[in-house]
Design a protein around this motif. Structure first.
Motif, PDB file in Angstrom:
ATOM      1  N   SER A 204       1.036  -1.271  -0.251  1.00 51.91           N
ATOM      2  CA  SER A 204       0.270  -0.195   0.204  1.00 51.91           C
ATOM      3  C   SER A 204       0.535   0.942  -0.139  1.00 51.91           C
ATOM      4  O   SER A 204       0.692   2.239  -0.713  1.00 51.91           O
ATOM      5  CB  SER A 204      -1.291   0.195   1.528  1.00 51.91           C
ATOM      6  N   ILE A 205       2.175   1.203   0.858  1.00 51.14           N
ATOM      7  CA  ILE A 205       2.871   2.281   0.835  1.00 51.14           C
ATOM      8  C   ILE A 205       3.449   2.982  -0.282  1.00 51.14           C
ATOM      9  O   ILE A 205       3.545   3.705  -0.671  1.00 51.14           O
ATOM     10  CB  ILE A 205       3.447   2.578   1.932  1.00 51.14           C
ATOM     11  N   ASP A 206       4.264   1.790  -0.839  1.00 51.39           N
ATOM     12  CA  ASP A 206       4.650   2.305  -2.320  1.00 51.39           C
ATOM     13  C   ASP A 206       3.730   2.525  -2.666  1.00 51.39           C
ATOM     14  O   ASP A 206       4.082   3.171  -3.853  1.00 51.39           O
ATOM     15  CB  ASP A 206       5.387   0.356  -2.472  1.00 51.39           C
ATOM     16  N   ARG A 207       2.941   1.501  -3.380  1.00 49.78           N
ATOM     17  CA  ARG A 207       2.140   2.119  -4.331  1.00 49.78           C
ATOM     18  C   ARG A 207       1.075   3.408  -4.337  1.00 49.78           C
ATOM     19  O   ARG A 207       1.208   4.398  -5.070  1.00 49.78           O
ATOM     20  CB  ARG A 207       0.877   1.020  -4.701  1.00 49.78           C
ATOM     21  N   HIS A 208       0.624   3.849  -2.894  1.00 52.52           N
ATOM     22  CA  HIS A 208       0.075   4.826  -2.743  1.00 52.52           C
ATOM     23  C   HIS A 208       1.494   6.065  -2.354  1.00 52.52           C
ATOM     24  O   HIS A 208       0.602   7.716  -2.670  1.00 52.52           O
ATOM     25  CB  HIS A 208      -0.812   5.031  -1.925  1.00 52.52           C
ATOM     26  N   CYS A 209       1.801   6.138  -1.747  1.00 50.06           N
ATOM     27  CA  CYS A 209       3.569   7.265  -1.448  1.00 50.06           C
ATOM     28  C   CYS A 209       4.612   7.070  -1.809  1.00 50.06           C
ATOM     29  O   CYS A 209       4.853   8.109  -2.281  1.00 50.06           O
ATOM     30  CB  CYS A 209       3.228   6.556  -0.128  1.00 50.06           C
ATOM     31  N   LEU A 210       5.237   5.900  -2.192  1.00 48.93           N
ATOM     32  CA  LEU A 210       6.542   6.079  -2.788  1.00 48.93           C
ATOM     33  C   LEU A 210       6.404   6.028  -4.150  1.00 48.93           C
ATOM     34  O   LEU A 210       7.948   7.022  -4.949  1.00 48.93           O
ATOM     35  CB  LEU A 210       7.509   4.349  -2.419  1.00 48.93           C
TER      36      LEU A 210
END
Length: 252
Positions: A204-210
């Motif tokens: 989730s963090i990779d997809r929506h943030c990083l």
């Protein structure tokens, strides 16, 4: 405040019209098994479905309280991580677990390609589309992902941390000032990429943030510390000022 959830919906949103810059997320909010998934039963005993393997106990309450305190929207899943884990990439081999912390998941043992695709199409993808839409509502959105973890995995030593802050090496803008603020509190054991580290490709963090470059924090709370509504609110009230202060310090 707006609150939106339909019967059988794969996610719930709160406060979509709140003006705050945060988006508070809870990937593992419930242990719900939809009725169309193996008749609503994964074949596990109730005590396993109440454990951390099925969801993140206490995380939903903290998410709701933090979203209110930060005057920001939130999104929470409404399906068990054992049905399909939204905090994994679609190609991740742990997307649908067959064995987790010593427990076999019978309904996942011989999953067909069609059953896997149905879980993606009806649960995983709608959640991530709604997540993406909320994250895109303003240019300066910061993502706060709330999780919880078990004090001790089977056959493993106890975990001493009260709270863990997970971050990727490429973006520690919020993590470093947030950890410093928490570490200054007397008696609080703070884990930096503990009890496990960083992020996985496609999560989730990779997809929506990083990938899009959004500032982010992933907070892990030990689930024995957030068992009650009062404990969940207390932790939210403890974290909210540190979150706001970290964002101001990081100038993001």
């Amino acid at each position: 405040m707006t609150e939106s959830v339909a019967p059988g919906a794969p996610f719930e949103t709160l406060g979509e019209d709140r003006p705050g810059r945060w988006l508070v997320t809870c990937d593992h909010a419930t242990n719900i098994v939809p009725p169309w998934v193996n008749g609503g039963d994964l074949g596990l005993p109730e005590e396993d479905m109440a454990r951390h393997i099925a969801y993140d106990p206490g995380a939903a309450g903290v998410t709701r309280a933090l979203a209110e305190l930060l005057n920001s929207p939130a999104i929470l899943t409404r399906f068990s991580r054992l049905v399909i884990d939204p905090n994994r990439g679609e190609d991740d081999p742990t997307l649908i677990m067959k064995l987790y912390d010593g427990s076999l998941v019978p309904a996942n043992a011989r999953l067909t390609r069609g059953e896997r695709e149905a879980r993606l199409e009806r649960l995983y993808r709608p959640y991530h589309q709604a997540y993406a839409d909320l994250a895109a509502r303003r240019r300066d959105v910061a993502i706060l992902a709330i999780h919880s973890y078990t004090p001790q995995l089977r056959g493993r030593p106890p975990r001493p941390w009260h709270i863990g802050v997970l971050s990727a090496d490429e973006d520690r803008r919020l993590a470093e000032p947030f950890i410093r603020r928490l570490s200054a509190e007397s008696g609080l054991c703070v884990g930096d990429n503990e009890p496990y580290g960083g992020h996985l490709p496609g999560d989730s963090i990779d997809r929506h943030c990083l990938v899009p470059g959004r500032p982010n924090l992933l907070v892990e709370l030990r689930n024995d510390l957030i068992q009650t509504a009062d404990q969940q609110r207390d932790w939210a009230e403890r974290l909210a000022p540190a979150l706001q202060g970290a964002a101001e310090q990081a100038e993001v």
